[in-house]
Design an enzyme around this catalytic site. Sequence first.
Site, PDB file in Angstrom:
ATOM      1  N   ASP A 140      41.309  13.652  -2.483  1.00 47.80           N
ATOM      2  CA  ASP A 140      40.776  13.519  -1.124  1.00 47.80           C
ATOM      3  C   ASP A 140      40.646  12.190  -0.760  1.00 47.80           C
ATOM      4  O   ASP A 140      39.704  11.575  -1.253  1.00 47.80           O
ATOM      5  CB  ASP A 140      39.495  14.120  -0.954  1.00 47.80           C
ATOM      6  CG  ASP A 140      38.770  14.309   0.313  1.00 47.80           C
ATOM      7  OD1 ASP A 140      39.323  13.646   1.076  1.00 47.80           O
ATOM      8  OD2 ASP A 140      37.905  15.199   0.474  1.00 47.80           O
ATOM      9  N   ASN A 185      48.830   8.092   5.163  1.00 47.79           N
ATOM     10  CA  ASN A 185      49.220   9.019   6.134  1.00 47.79           C
ATOM     11  C   ASN A 185      47.917   9.888   6.434  1.00 47.79           C
ATOM     12  O   ASN A 185      47.593  10.043   7.579  1.00 47.79           O
ATOM     13  CB  ASN A 185      50.300   9.842   5.930  1.00 47.79           C
ATOM     14  CG  ASN A 185      50.471  10.962   7.106  1.00 47.79           C
ATOM     15  OD1 ASN A 185      50.571  10.652   8.153  1.00 47.79           O
ATOM     16  ND2 ASN A 185      50.125  12.284   6.446  1.00 47.79           N
ATOM     17  N   TYR A 196      37.932   8.348  16.651  1.00 51.04           N
ATOM     18  CA  TYR A 196      39.135   8.240  16.176  1.00 51.04           C
ATOM     19  C   TYR A 196      40.069   7.041  16.589  1.00 51.04           C
ATOM     20  O   TYR A 196      40.674   6.060  15.680  1.00 51.04           O
ATOM     21  CB  TYR A 196      40.288   9.484  16.881  1.00 51.04           C
ATOM     22  CG  TYR A 196      41.518   9.544  16.332  1.00 51.04           C
ATOM     23  CD1 TYR A 196      41.836  10.105  15.091  1.00 51.04           C
ATOM     24  CD2 TYR A 196      42.502   9.043  16.990  1.00 51.04           C
ATOM     25  CE1 TYR A 196      43.192  10.301  14.567  1.00 51.04           C
ATOM     26  CE2 TYR A 196      43.818   9.224  16.683  1.00 51.04           C
ATOM     27  CZ  TYR A 196      44.185   9.756  15.391  1.00 51.04           C
ATOM     28  OH  TYR A 196      45.608   9.631  15.008  1.00 51.04           O
TER      29      TYR A 196
END
Length: 254
Positions: free
Chosen positions: A64, A91, A156
Site C-alpha cells: 500500500d 502511479n 487532489y
Amino acid sequence: MDGRLIGKVAIVTGGSQGIGAAFAKRLAAEGAKVAIVNRTPETAKKVIDEIRGSGGIAQSFLGDASDIPSIVSIVSEIVDAFGGVDILVNNAGIYMHNDLFKVTPEEWTAQANLNLGGVIFFCKAAAEYMKISGSGRIINIGSAFGQDGFPGAGIYAATKAGVSQLTKVLCLELREYQITVNCIAPGWIATEMNAPMRDIPDSEFSRLARERFGAPDVWMDPDELAGAVVFLASDDASSVNGITLPVDKGWAAY
C-alpha cells in the site's frame, strides 16, 4: 523479446488497473521485468497473466503506497526477486471530489499520504538502489489538475502540484547519480476509478470537464499515456530531466 528496455527492472505502483495496468503491459512489451505493487494481488492477476502470455516477465507484490513505513520493505522485496531496480513509475493515487466547505480531514489524509507521501518515499527507497548502480529513471504521475485548477479538486490538485515540484527538486538532488526524475501530467483518463462520475453525462462533474476542456471529447484511453512512460524510461530520454510533460489532448493549451 525485442524492446527498448531489455534487462531493466521496472516498478509500477498501482499497476493492476487503469493507467497503471497500461504502463505495466507496455513496459513489459519493451522488455522490462515488471513489478506491480498493489493492495490486492488478486486484482493484478489478469495483468500478470496477460504479460506472461505475451512472453514478458511480471510479478505482483503486496503493498500500500499510502503506508509509508512499509515502502522500504516493499522495494527490498522487489530487489531480492529481480536483482535491482532501474525504473520507478509512481502511479498509485486517489481522487476525492469535494469542495472546500465539504472536505474532511479524512479526505486530506487519504489523498496526501498516497498521492504525495507515497511518491516521496518510493522515490527515496528506489533511489537508494539506483544510486548504487549509477543510473535510474523515476517517472512520477502528476495531473493536469496539478497545473490548472478544477472546482472540487482542491486536495487532489494540491498533491499533484506537489508531485510536479518534487520532481524538480529530486532532479537536482539525484542527477549526480545519473538518475533522471520526470513527471507526466495526464489529462482526463477513462478509468474504473472515475467511472461513477464519468458515466453520468449530464452530471455537474461531466459538465465542468467539457466546459474547462473546451470540447466534448475530453476522455483519453489509458494506453495513450504508455508511450510517454516508455520514452522517459528509455535511453532516448537520457538528457530529459526535471520536466512535467502534459499528455492531455491539449488541456494545457486551452
